[in-house]
Motif scaffolding. Structure first.
Motif, PDB file in Angstrom:
ATOM      1  N   PHE A 114       0.833  -1.199   0.000  1.00 54.54           N
ATOM      2  CA  PHE A 114       0.000   0.000   0.000  1.00 54.54           C
ATOM      3  C   PHE A 114       0.867   1.246   0.000  1.00 54.54           C
ATOM      4  O   PHE A 114       0.574   2.225  -0.705  1.00 54.54           O
ATOM      5  CB  PHE A 114      -0.930  -0.001   1.209  1.00 54.54           C
ATOM      6  CG  PHE A 114      -2.041   1.003   1.115  1.00 54.54           C
ATOM      7  CD1 PHE A 114      -3.222   0.686   0.466  1.00 54.54           C
ATOM      8  CD2 PHE A 114      -1.899   2.269   1.660  1.00 54.54           C
ATOM      9  CE1 PHE A 114      -4.248   1.626   0.364  1.00 54.54           C
ATOM     10  CE2 PHE A 114      -2.908   3.201   1.575  1.00 54.54           C
ATOM     11  CZ  PHE A 114      -4.093   2.873   0.916  1.00 54.54           C
ATOM     12  N   VAL A 137      -7.039   3.094  -2.712  1.00 54.77           N
ATOM     13  CA  VAL A 137      -8.216   2.514  -2.058  1.00 54.77           C
ATOM     14  C   VAL A 137      -9.176   1.928  -3.089  1.00 54.77           C
ATOM     15  O   VAL A 137      -9.743   0.846  -2.885  1.00 54.77           O
ATOM     16  CB  VAL A 137      -8.942   3.576  -1.208  1.00 54.77           C
ATOM     17  CG1 VAL A 137     -10.334   3.094  -0.796  1.00 54.77           C
ATOM     18  CG2 VAL A 137      -8.120   3.906   0.026  1.00 54.77           C
ATOM     19  N   ALA A 154      -7.126  -1.917   1.784  1.00 54.60           N
ATOM     20  CA  ALA A 154      -8.025  -0.860   1.316  1.00 54.60           C
ATOM     21  C   ALA A 154      -9.465  -1.120   1.719  1.00 54.60           C
ATOM     22  O   ALA A 154     -10.244  -0.180   1.917  1.00 54.60           O
ATOM     23  CB  ALA A 154      -7.921  -0.728  -0.203  1.00 54.60           C
TER      24      ALA A 154
END
Length: 266
Positions: A114, A137, A154
């Motif tokens: 991420f 996301v 996410a």
């Protein structure tokens, strides 16, 4: 417009069932679909391909609003740390990997991934006036990777998805609840649901009786249970804390500030 829309989520797998006012077609029918039913079918397909699509796929709220402009919606959020643990144990194909070591590795890989995603999108986001976190996301998840034990961080970033839904539906259309309250205060929660859906109220006794009914569930067997090390849960909690603060501010509800894991949870 469709006369009703029902969403259900045994464990992590939402399903959409629909019927239109002028078309009795359902998702299991062989009869031709009306245009609005086809649009809802597309939303349904998105949900089936990615179990979190109902909340996270940007196109889903737009399609639903076109079909159900006056819908009253209910969103139930679970502690994102608990959700990540549950998803890992539920979806992974190789049950021998449902253990603390593999989970810890999956968490670290997810956090690193991420972070790389946000870094990679910074320039594009800056030039287009976007938030790089949002770009990560709303990325489409790969179902094959989920079955291999990939954790979708996410999915637990609820605040960004909620803001997107609020750009499509008015705030009053969404009732925001916590899954913990389903177990701890079912009567109070059901009273909120009935009021939100503009249903005739029931007595506390009737609501209590209703809350005791056991819905169908795909609950995983004990072989898929996982109790992660507290330090791994803390790492997840630290990752989600800023977004939980966002959610608490957005909803004006400090209950979404889920507490840090403690030794009594493990």
């Amino acid at each position: 417009h469709p006369s009703h829309l029902v969403t259900s989520a045994p464990q992590c797998m939402p399903k959409v069932v629909y019927r239109t006012a002028n078309d009795s077609t359902t998702s299991g029918s062989r009869h031709p679909l009306s245009e609005e039913a086809r649009n809802l079918h597309l939303a349904n397909e998105a949900v089936q391909q990615d179990p979190t699509a109902m909340l996270r796929q940007p196109t889903v709220p737009t399609m639903l609003r076109a079909i159900l402009p006056g819908a009253r919606l209910i969103v139930i959020f679970r502690n994102p740390v608990d959700r990540a643990v549950s998803e890992f144990a539920y979806f992974i194909q190789d049950e021998t990997q449902i253990n603390a070591r593999h989970f810890e590795s999956a968490v670290q890989n997810a956090i690193n991934g991420f972070s790389r995603c946000v870094t990679a999108h910074k320039d594009v986001a800056h030039h287009n006036g976007l938030d790089p976190v949002n770009l990560c996301v709303f990325q489409r998840a790969n179902p094959a990777k989920i079955r291999q034990g990939t954790i979708r961080l996410a999915t637990g970033i609820y605040s960004r998805a909620l803001v997107h839904w609020w750009t499509v539906y008015p705030r009053a259309a969404l009732l925001i609840l916590r899954s913990e309250d389903l177990r701890r205060r079912p009567v109070a929660l059901l009273r909120k649901v009935f009021y939100h859906l503009r249903l005739s109220p029931l007595s506390d006794a009737a609501l209590a009786s209703l809350s005791k009914k056991h819905p169908e569930s795909n609950k995983r067997p004990s072989s898929r249970s996982l109790v992660p090390p507290i330090e791994v849960s803390e790492k997840l909690h630290d990752f989600y804390s800023p977004f939980n603060w966002e959610l608490a501010m957005l909803t004006n509800n400090s209950a979404f500030l889920w507490p840090a894991p403690s030794s009594t949870d493990h």
